[in-house]
Design an enzyme around this catalytic site. Structure first.
Site, PDB file in Angstrom:
ATOM      1  N   ARG A  15       0.992  -1.222  -0.147  1.00 36.88           N
ATOM      2  CA  ARG A  15       0.107   0.032   0.041  1.00 36.88           C
ATOM      3  C   ARG A  15       0.940   1.385  -0.054  1.00 36.88           C
ATOM      4  O   ARG A  15       2.192   1.111   0.185  1.00 36.88           O
ATOM      5  CB  ARG A  15      -0.776   0.283   1.421  1.00 36.88           C
ATOM      6  CG  ARG A  15      -1.860  -0.983   1.448  1.00 36.88           C
ATOM      7  CD  ARG A  15      -2.544  -0.855   2.736  1.00 36.88           C
ATOM      8  NE  ARG A  15      -1.809  -1.020   4.052  1.00 36.88           N
ATOM      9  CZ  ARG A  15      -1.796   0.068   4.791  1.00 36.88           C
ATOM     10  NH1 ARG A  15      -2.498   1.092   4.824  1.00 36.88           N
ATOM     11  NH2 ARG A  15      -1.216  -0.087   6.068  1.00 36.88           N
ATOM     12  N   GLY A  16       0.126   2.565  -0.156  1.00 38.90           N
ATOM     13  CA  GLY A  16       0.890   3.849   0.026  1.00 38.90           C
ATOM     14  C   GLY A  16       1.946   4.092  -0.567  1.00 38.90           C
ATOM     15  O   GLY A  16       2.376   3.551  -1.874  1.00 38.90           O
ATOM     16  N   ARG A  38      -0.102  -6.984   7.523  1.00 40.51           N
ATOM     17  CA  ARG A  38      -1.513  -7.144   7.906  1.00 40.51           C
ATOM     18  C   ARG A  38      -2.380  -7.368   6.589  1.00 40.51           C
ATOM     19  O   ARG A  38      -3.531  -8.131   6.704  1.00 40.51           O
ATOM     20  CB  ARG A  38      -2.074  -6.167   8.732  1.00 40.51           C
ATOM     21  CG  ARG A  38      -1.390  -6.167  10.103  1.00 40.51           C
ATOM     22  CD  ARG A  38      -2.396  -5.462  11.029  1.00 40.51           C
ATOM     23  NE  ARG A  38      -2.190  -5.485  12.525  1.00 40.51           N
ATOM     24  CZ  ARG A  38      -1.389  -4.280  12.819  1.00 40.51           C
ATOM     25  NH1 ARG A  38      -1.230  -3.345  12.102  1.00 40.51           N
ATOM     26  NH2 ARG A  38      -1.017  -4.307  14.165  1.00 40.51           N
ATOM     27  N   VAL A  64       8.145  -6.797  10.081  1.00 40.67           N
ATOM     28  CA  VAL A  64       9.891  -6.323  10.294  1.00 40.67           C
ATOM     29  C   VAL A  64      10.030  -5.937  11.547  1.00 40.67           C
ATOM     30  O   VAL A  64      11.485  -5.542  11.931  1.00 40.67           O
ATOM     31  CB  VAL A  64      10.020  -5.156   9.127  1.00 40.67           C
ATOM     32  CG1 VAL A  64       9.844  -5.740   7.896  1.00 40.67           C
ATOM     33  CG2 VAL A  64       9.478  -3.968   9.473  1.00 40.67           C
ATOM     34  N   ASN A  90      10.732   0.672   4.183  1.00 46.57           N
ATOM     35  CA  ASN A  90       9.881   1.919   3.961  1.00 46.57           C
ATOM     36  C   ASN A  90       8.399   1.786   5.174  1.00 46.57           C
ATOM     37  O   ASN A  90       7.927   2.742   5.520  1.00 46.57           O
ATOM     38  CB  ASN A  90       8.859   1.768   2.608  1.00 46.57           C
ATOM     39  CG  ASN A  90       7.668   2.210   2.470  1.00 46.57           C
ATOM     40  OD1 ASN A  90       7.275   3.604   2.218  1.00 46.57           O
ATOM     41  ND2 ASN A  90       6.636   1.619   2.610  1.00 46.57           N
ATOM     42  N   TYR A 152       2.928  12.823  17.991  1.00 44.70           N
ATOM     43  CA  TYR A 152       4.045  12.240  17.033  1.00 44.70           C
ATOM     44  C   TYR A 152       5.531  11.813  17.604  1.00 44.70           C
ATOM     45  O   TYR A 152       6.450  11.430  16.898  1.00 44.70           O
ATOM     46  CB  TYR A 152       4.395  13.010  15.742  1.00 44.70           C
ATOM     47  CG  TYR A 152       4.881  12.297  14.185  1.00 44.70           C
ATOM     48  CD1 TYR A 152       4.011  11.306  13.645  1.00 44.70           C
ATOM     49  CD2 TYR A 152       6.226  12.679  13.929  1.00 44.70           C
ATOM     50  CE1 TYR A 152       4.513  10.818  12.724  1.00 44.70           C
ATOM     51  CE2 TYR A 152       6.598  12.081  12.765  1.00 44.70           C
ATOM     52  CZ  TYR A 152       5.805  11.247  12.113  1.00 44.70           C
ATOM     53  OH  TYR A 152       6.244  10.472  10.930  1.00 44.70           O
ATOM     54  N   LYS A 159      12.207   8.148  13.872  1.00 44.26           N
ATOM     55  CA  LYS A 159      12.534   8.676  12.445  1.00 44.26           C
ATOM     56  C   LYS A 159      13.912   9.240  12.520  1.00 44.26           C
ATOM     57  O   LYS A 159      14.733   8.687  11.835  1.00 44.26           O
ATOM     58  CB  LYS A 159      11.724   9.427  11.845  1.00 44.26           C
ATOM     59  CG  LYS A 159      10.283   8.831  11.477  1.00 44.26           C
ATOM     60  CD  LYS A 159      10.268   7.951  10.401  1.00 44.26           C
ATOM     61  CE  LYS A 159       9.106   7.312   9.761  1.00 44.26           C
ATOM     62  NZ  LYS A 159       9.248   6.159   9.004  1.00 44.26           N
TER      63      LYS A 159
HETATM   64  N1  LIG Z   1       1.845   9.649   4.386  1.00 43.91           N
HETATM   65  C1  LIG Z   1       2.691  10.559   4.896  1.00 43.91           C
HETATM   66  O1  LIG Z   1       2.211  11.776   4.975  1.00 43.91           O
HETATM   67  C2  LIG Z   1       4.465  10.453   5.053  1.00 43.91           C
HETATM   68  C3  LIG Z   1       5.455  11.260   5.166  1.00 43.91           C
HETATM   69  C4  LIG Z   1       6.409  11.185   5.166  1.00 43.91           C
HETATM   70  C5  LIG Z   1       7.085   9.996   5.656  1.00 43.91           C
HETATM   71  N2  LIG Z   1       6.349   8.763   5.513  1.00 43.91           N
HETATM   72  C6  LIG Z   1       6.699   7.406   5.664  1.00 43.91           C
HETATM   73  O2  LIG Z   1       6.815   6.964   4.501  1.00 43.91           O
HETATM   74  C7  LIG Z   1       6.402   5.580   4.799  1.00 43.91           C
HETATM   75  C8  LIG Z   1       5.174   4.840   4.169  1.00 43.91           C
HETATM   76  O3  LIG Z   1       4.148   5.624   4.769  1.00 43.91           O
HETATM   77  P1  LIG Z   1       2.607   5.755   4.003  1.00 43.91           P
HETATM   78  O4  LIG Z   1       1.880   6.725   4.226  1.00 43.91           O
HETATM   79  O5  LIG Z   1       2.689   4.906   2.794  1.00 43.91           O
HETATM   80  O6  LIG Z   1       2.215   4.432   5.295  1.00 43.91           O
HETATM   81  P2  LIG Z   1       0.850   3.367   5.519  1.00 43.91           P
HETATM   82  O7  LIG Z   1      -0.218   3.787   4.128  1.00 43.91           O
HETATM   83  O8  LIG Z   1       0.183   3.328   6.624  1.00 43.91           O
HETATM   84  O9  LIG Z   1       1.395   1.885   4.743  1.00 43.91           O
HETATM   85  C9  LIG Z   1       2.328   1.474   5.926  1.00 43.91           C
HETATM   86  C10 LIG Z   1       2.934   0.162   5.132  1.00 43.91           C
HETATM   87  O10 LIG Z   1       3.997  -0.297   6.146  1.00 43.91           O
HETATM   88  C11 LIG Z   1       3.331  -1.693   6.066  1.00 43.91           C
HETATM   89  N3  LIG Z   1       3.746  -2.164   7.731  1.00 43.91           N
HETATM   90  C12 LIG Z   1       3.304  -1.598   8.909  1.00 43.91           C
HETATM   91  N4  LIG Z   1       3.664  -2.317   9.841  1.00 43.91           N
HETATM   92  C13 LIG Z   1       4.291  -3.326   9.129  1.00 43.91           C
HETATM   93  C14 LIG Z   1       5.421  -4.295   9.785  1.00 43.91           C
HETATM   94  N5  LIG Z   1       5.667  -4.571  11.345  1.00 43.91           N
HETATM   95  N6  LIG Z   1       6.016  -5.136   9.133  1.00 43.91           N
HETATM   96  C15 LIG Z   1       5.951  -5.030   7.630  1.00 43.91           C
HETATM   97  N7  LIG Z   1       5.095  -4.036   7.133  1.00 43.91           N
HETATM   98  C16 LIG Z   1       4.507  -3.249   7.929  1.00 43.91           C
HETATM   99  C17 LIG Z   1       2.008  -1.788   6.057  1.00 43.91           C
HETATM  100  O11 LIG Z   1       1.493  -3.020   5.542  1.00 43.91           O
HETATM  101  P3  LIG Z   1       0.171  -3.965   5.770  1.00 43.91           P
HETATM  102  O12 LIG Z   1      -0.567  -2.979   5.049  1.00 43.91           O
HETATM  103  O13 LIG Z   1       0.253  -5.313   5.444  1.00 43.91           O
HETATM  104  O14 LIG Z   1      -0.121  -3.672   7.320  1.00 43.91           O
HETATM  105  C18 LIG Z   1       1.889  -0.674   4.798  1.00 43.91           C
HETATM  106  O15 LIG Z   1       2.146  -1.307   3.635  1.00 43.91           O
HETATM  107  C19 LIG Z   1       6.543   5.305   6.086  1.00 43.91           C
HETATM  108  O16 LIG Z   1       8.037   5.145   6.671  1.00 43.91           O
HETATM  109  C20 LIG Z   1       6.303   6.642   6.767  1.00 43.91           C
HETATM  110  O17 LIG Z   1       6.610   7.018   7.980  1.00 43.91           O
HETATM  111  C21 LIG Z   1       4.947   8.916   5.215  1.00 43.91           C
END
Ligand SMILES: NC(=O)c1ccc[n+]([C@@H]2O[C@H](COP(=O)([O-])OP(=O)(O)OC[C@H]3O[C@@H](n4cnc5c(N)ncnc54)[C@H](OP(=O)(O)O)[C@@H]3O)[C@@H](O)[C@H]2O)c1
Length: 253
Positions: A15-16, A38, A64, A90, A152, A159
């Site tokens: 996702r994402g 999940r 992870v 990620n 946060y 981070k």
């Molecule tokens: N969105 C933002 O505004 C933003 C801004 C800056 C940085 N980021 C960073 O970018 C990255 C991706 O963010 P996102 O917004 O795409 O997040 P997201 O939509 O919440 O997706 C999170 C992803 O991490 C996976 N995940 C969570 N726990 C896990 C675990 N224990 N083992 C393996 N996989 C796991 C989830 O898998 P499942 O679906 O299987 O649970 C999902 O694919 C993160 O590091 C986040 O901190 C995001």
């Protein structure tokens, strides 16, 4: 096809942002390890999209945040492809609460998934990269590592840890020809935002776009573009850095 014959493992890539990074590497020729924890269905969909591009994809369920999950992910990568060129850390989770409501369990959960995983995935991935003559590792950070965002504290601290670990990995893995960096992103519209009380209002995102010099908020593709660049020979002399991709959002006081 500058990543043809390369293998890329992207954690949390069902996702994402992770999914977009996976597709980006596939579009540029790489075979992909799609990891989920999940949600299997979106991970299978991501793999199907990758295969439609003519690339190979394997889907691996692994947490992870657990040593066993890290072992599984690396073993399955080796089994499927016999090596690894690119690791993108990620996946992230977090216990979002004000300081006074934080709990030890939330700290451990968040740190293990977000930060401990970067160190130990990199440690286990390095021998697979050595077999291929080197590689690249990129982790994803956020503005909370250097700025204060509502609720946060623990994710922000995790981070900051990722950015520090990145510097150590960059130095210690350099003799193995492994290039290590980090990409920090501004607000990106993904499911993750549902967990932030402060971002529930759509106007917050509109306001964020207005306050961003680039005139819009960051997209998953913006992040993927920079991650991809950091894995090319053109970025070989960038080591241990955290590259900020926020459209200039943090420039203004
Ligand atoms: N969105 C933002 O505004 C933003 C801004 C800056 C940085 N980021 C960073 O970018 C990255 C991706 O963010 P996102 O917004 O795409 O997040 P997201 O939509 O919440 O997706 C999170 C992803 O991490 C996976 N995940 C969570 N726990 C896990 C675990 N224990 N083992 C393996 N996989 C796991 C989830 O898998 P499942 O679906 O299987 O649970 C999902 O694919 C993160 O590091 C986040 O901190 C995001």
């Amino acid at each position: 096809m500058d990543f043809a014959n390369k293998v890329a493992l992207i954690t949390g890539s069902g996702r994402g942002i992770g999914r977009q990074i996976a597709l980006h590497f596939a579009q540029r020729g790489a075979d992909i390890v799609v990891n989920f924890f999940r949600n299997r269905a979106p991970a299978e969909e991501a793999a199907a999209e990758i295969e439609k591009l003519g690339r190979r994809a394997v889907v691996v369920k692994a947490d992870v945040g657990e040593p066993d999950g890290i072992e599984t992910l690396i073993a399955e990568t080796d089994k499927a492809f016999g090596g690894l060129d690119i690791l993108v850390c990620n996946a992230a989770s977090g216990y979002n609460r004000p300081v006074m409501e934080q709990k030890i369990k939330g700290w451990d959960w968040t740190f293990n998934i977000n930060a401990r995983s970067v160190l130990f995935l990199s440690q286990k991935a390095a021998p697979l990269m050595e077999k291929r003559g080197g590689g690249a590792i990129v982790s994803i950070s956020s503005l909370g590592s250097i700025r204060v965002l509502p609720d946060y504290v623990v994710v922000g601290a995790s981070k900051a840890a990722i950015e520090a670990i990145t510097r150590y990995l960059a130095v210690e893995l350099a003799p193995k020809n492994i290039v290590v960096n980090c990409v920090s992103a501004g607000v990106v519209e993904t499911d993750a935002l549902k967990h932030f009380r402060a971002l529930q209002d759509d106007n917050v995102l509109v306001g964020a776009a207005d306050r961003t010099p680039a005139g819009r908020i960051v997209t998953p593709q913006d992040v993927a573009n920079v991650v991809g660049f950091l894995c090319t020979p053109a970025a070989e002399m960038i080591r241990g850095q955290t590259i900020l991709v926020d459209g200039g959002y943090t420039l203004r006081l």
